[in-house]
Scaffold this active site. Structure first.
Site, PDB file in Angstrom:
ATOM      1  N   ARG A  46       0.828  -1.209   0.000  1.00 46.72           N
ATOM      2  CA  ARG A  46       0.000   0.000   0.000  1.00 46.72           C
ATOM      3  C   ARG A  46       0.866   1.264   0.000  1.00 46.72           C
ATOM      4  NH1 ARG A  46      -3.735   2.755   4.174  1.00 46.72           N
ATOM      5  NH2 ARG A  46      -5.279   3.702   2.794  1.00 46.72           N
ATOM      6  N   HIS A  50       0.463   4.099  -2.759  1.00 48.19           N
ATOM      7  CA  HIS A  50       0.075   5.473  -2.415  1.00 48.19           C
ATOM      8  C   HIS A  50       1.182   6.480  -2.733  1.00 48.19           C
ATOM      9  CE1 HIS A  50      -3.801   5.208   0.170  1.00 48.19           C
ATOM     10  NE2 HIS A  50      -3.795   4.275  -0.758  1.00 48.19           N
ATOM     11  N   TRP A 190     -10.150  -8.848   2.512  1.00 43.53           N
ATOM     12  CA  TRP A 190     -10.917  -9.184   1.313  1.00 43.53           C
ATOM     13  C   TRP A 190     -11.000 -10.700   1.102  1.00 43.53           C
ATOM     14  CZ3 TRP A 190      -7.795  -4.896   1.726  1.00 43.53           C
ATOM     15  CH2 TRP A 190      -8.331  -3.668   1.335  1.00 43.53           C
TER      16      TRP A 190
HETATM   17 FE1  HIF Z   1      -6.203  -0.234  -1.634  1.00 43.96          FE
HETATM   18  N1  HIF Z   1      -7.194   0.191   0.065  1.00 43.96           N
HETATM   19  N2  HIF Z   1      -7.436   0.959  -2.670  1.00 43.96           N
HETATM   20  N3  HIF Z   1      -5.113  -0.595  -3.296  1.00 43.96           N
HETATM   21  N4  HIF Z   1      -4.896  -1.324  -0.529  1.00 43.96           N
HETATM   22  C1  HIF Z   1      -6.932  -0.280   1.318  1.00 43.96           C
HETATM   23  C2  HIF Z   1      -5.938  -1.164   1.679  1.00 43.96           C
HETATM   24  C3  HIF Z   1      -5.035  -1.686   0.791  1.00 43.96           C
HETATM   25  C4  HIF Z   1      -8.544   1.599  -2.196  1.00 43.96           C
HETATM   26  C5  HIF Z   1      -8.902   1.714  -0.866  1.00 43.96           C
HETATM   27  C6  HIF Z   1      -8.295   1.017   0.161  1.00 43.96           C
HETATM   28  C7  HIF Z   1      -5.442  -0.162  -4.554  1.00 43.96           C
HETATM   29  C8  HIF Z   1      -6.538   0.543  -4.902  1.00 43.96           C
HETATM   30  C9  HIF Z   1      -7.471   1.070  -4.034  1.00 43.96           C
HETATM   31  C10 HIF Z   1      -3.853  -2.047  -1.034  1.00 43.96           C
HETATM   32  C11 HIF Z   1      -3.376  -1.974  -2.324  1.00 43.96           C
HETATM   33  C12 HIF Z   1      -3.988  -1.315  -3.366  1.00 43.96           C
HETATM   34  C13 HIF Z   1      -7.871   0.266   2.242  1.00 43.96           C
HETATM   35  C14 HIF Z   1      -7.894   0.004   3.728  1.00 43.96           C
HETATM   36  C15 HIF Z   1      -8.715   1.070   1.530  1.00 43.96           C
HETATM   37  C16 HIF Z   1      -9.909   1.856   2.071  1.00 43.96           C
HETATM   38  C17 HIF Z   1      -6.912   0.910   4.450  1.00 43.96           C
HETATM   39  C18 HIF Z   1      -6.903   0.626   5.933  1.00 43.96           C
HETATM   40  O1  HIF Z   1      -7.966   0.810   6.543  1.00 43.96           O
HETATM   41  O2  HIF Z   1      -5.864   0.215   6.454  1.00 43.96           O
HETATM   42  C19 HIF Z   1      -9.298   2.155  -3.310  1.00 43.96           C
HETATM   43  C20 HIF Z   1     -10.585   2.943  -3.199  1.00 43.96           C
HETATM   44  C21 HIF Z   1      -8.630   1.819  -4.444  1.00 43.96           C
HETATM   45  C22 HIF Z   1      -9.041   2.105  -5.882  1.00 43.96           C
HETATM   46  C23 HIF Z   1      -9.507   0.865  -6.562  1.00 43.96           C
HETATM   47  C24 HIF Z   1      -4.492  -0.729  -5.592  1.00 43.96           C
HETATM   48  C25 HIF Z   1      -5.191  -1.755  -6.423  1.00 43.96           C
HETATM   49  C26 HIF Z   1      -5.981  -2.672  -5.588  1.00 43.96           C
HETATM   50  C27 HIF Z   1      -3.862   0.290  -6.578  1.00 43.96           C
HETATM   51  C28 HIF Z   1      -3.495  -1.363  -4.719  1.00 43.96           C
HETATM   52  O3  HIF Z   1      -2.421  -1.917  -5.097  1.00 43.96           O
HETATM   53  C29 HIF Z   1      -3.331  -2.909  -0.008  1.00 43.96           C
HETATM   54  C30 HIF Z   1      -2.203  -3.923  -0.181  1.00 43.96           C
HETATM   55  C31 HIF Z   1      -4.080  -2.687   1.133  1.00 43.96           C
HETATM   56  C32 HIF Z   1      -3.945  -3.378   2.475  1.00 43.96           C
HETATM   57  C33 HIF Z   1      -3.117  -2.530   3.404  1.00 43.96           C
HETATM   58  C34 HIF Z   1      -2.981  -3.147   4.773  1.00 43.96           C
HETATM   59  O4  HIF Z   1      -2.604  -2.415   5.685  1.00 43.96           O
HETATM   60  O5  HIF Z   1      -3.201  -4.353   4.950  1.00 43.96           O
END
Ligand code: HIF
Length: 305
Positions: A46, A50, A190
């Site tokens: 993440r 980001h 998920w």
């Molecule tokens: Fe995420 N994402 N992401 N994300 N994401 C979260 C957590 C992870 C979006 C929202 C969230 C991508 C796209 C989007 C990861 C990787 C990617 C969380 C939860 C949210 C809300 C955060 C928290 O509460 O800790 C949205 C709206 C996206 C647009 C589609 C990417 C494609 C899926 C680009 C991507 O690579 C990962 C890994 C996490 C888990 C982080 C963790 O702390 O476990």
């Protein structure tokens, strides 16, 4: 536009041995029994995303070059809540290998984590440089809002230069990690094995019977998310979840066929994911002949080799 050389053909600011040493040190800290589901891998992924996802193709601003999250302006963005943990985990590695830039370390750690969790090898090239102050940090508000749907996803990811297929392929990264109530307001993983990369996310999106669940009081504008349980799960078990944005992939005529393809074919997903994540971490990283990226966005863009 300017003639640009592919980064694989440019001079590297680091030796191969240096990069290998950092990779090894990242691999060594991934397993962590006191953190979430036993791995810091997902939060590192993440962080890499980001860092990169602030890119705007039109103005050529944002992206991983600069490591703007070191500054409050970007690091304190509510969209980046929780990523301080990822940055703190990587700090001893930065101290040990002080020659690597933060911008390179954060993107490299993400690809190392994906591979170590069973995912594909993703091309990574060095040369990102760190901002010396916060003057060029991109504005807040460029990262996606999980409470929205497909129109929003398109607005955000088209801005970075991605197409519909790439949006779906990228989304498979939500096979990793979890949502935290105190970070995003959403809650839960998920998939049931969130530290193992696979195409399970796509399978579950299609197969499970998802129900809307409100988190807190709807009347007060609180979020809702989708939840479901696998057949073997009890009522007391933490349910699996999908964000509104995740579910929107199945509610869209252009996105849905890709969800189905990736659910059926893990090899295709891995291949497409590797390409698109590799593209993500290169956004806005425009190097000159010395192999180093500038912060004026003027070095041009390379085309895939
Ligand atoms: Fe995420 N994402 N992401 N994300 N994401 C979260 C957590 C992870 C979006 C929202 C969230 C991508 C796209 C989007 C990861 C990787 C990617 C969380 C939860 C949210 C809300 C955060 C928290 O509460 O800790 C949205 C709206 C996206 C647009 C589609 C990417 C494609 C899926 C680009 C991507 O690579 C990962 C890994 C996490 C888990 C982080 C963790 O702390 O476990």
């Amino acid at each position: 536009s300017a003639q640009v050389i592919h980064p694989s053909k440019l001079k590297s600011p680091y030796t191969q041995e240096q990069v290998a040493a950092v990779k090894k040190d990242v691999e060594a800290i991934l397993k962590n029994k006191d953190y979430d589901d036993g791995s810091i891998g997902p939060v590192l992924v993440r962080l890499a995303w980001h860092s990169s996802g602030t890119y705007c193709a039109e103005t050529k601003t944002g992206g991983s070059n600069g490591a703007g999250m070191r500054y409050e302006k970007e690091g304190g963005d509510p969209a980046n809540a929780g990523l301080q943990h990822a940055r703190v985990f990587l700090e001893p590695i930065k101290e040990k290998h002080s020659w690597i830039t933060y911008a390179d370390l954060w993107t490299l750690a993400g690809v190392v984590a994906i591979k170590a969790m069973g995912g594909p090898e993703i091309e990574w090239y060095p040369g990102r440089t760190d901002f010396v102050d916060d003057a060029r940090v991109p504005p807040r508000g460029r990262l996606p809002d999980a409470a929205q749907a497909q129109d929003h996803l398109r607005a955000i990811f088209y801005r970075m230069g991605f197409n519909d297929q790439e949006i779906v392929a990228l989304s498979g990264a939500h096979n990793l990690g979890r949502c935290h109530a105190d970070r995003s307001g959403f809650e839960g993983p998920w998939v049931n094995n969130p530290t193992r990369f696979s195409n399970q996310y796509f399978k579950l999106l299609i197969k499970l019977k998802w129900e809307k669940k409100h988190l807190g009081r709807e009347a007060q504008g609180a979020h809702w998310q989708w939840i479901a349980r696998l057949p073997h799960m009890d009522e007391e078990d933490e349910p699996l979840m999908m964000l509104p944005t995740d579910m929107s992939l199945t509610l869209d005529d252009k996105f849905k066929p890709w969800v189905e393809k990736y659910a059926e074919d893990q090899d295709l997903f891995f291949k497409d994911f590797a390409a698109v994540f590799g593209k993500l971490i290169e956004l806005g990283v425009t190097r000159d002949e010395s192999g180093l990226a500038k912060h004026d966005g003027k070095a041009g863009e390379y085309k895939s080799a």
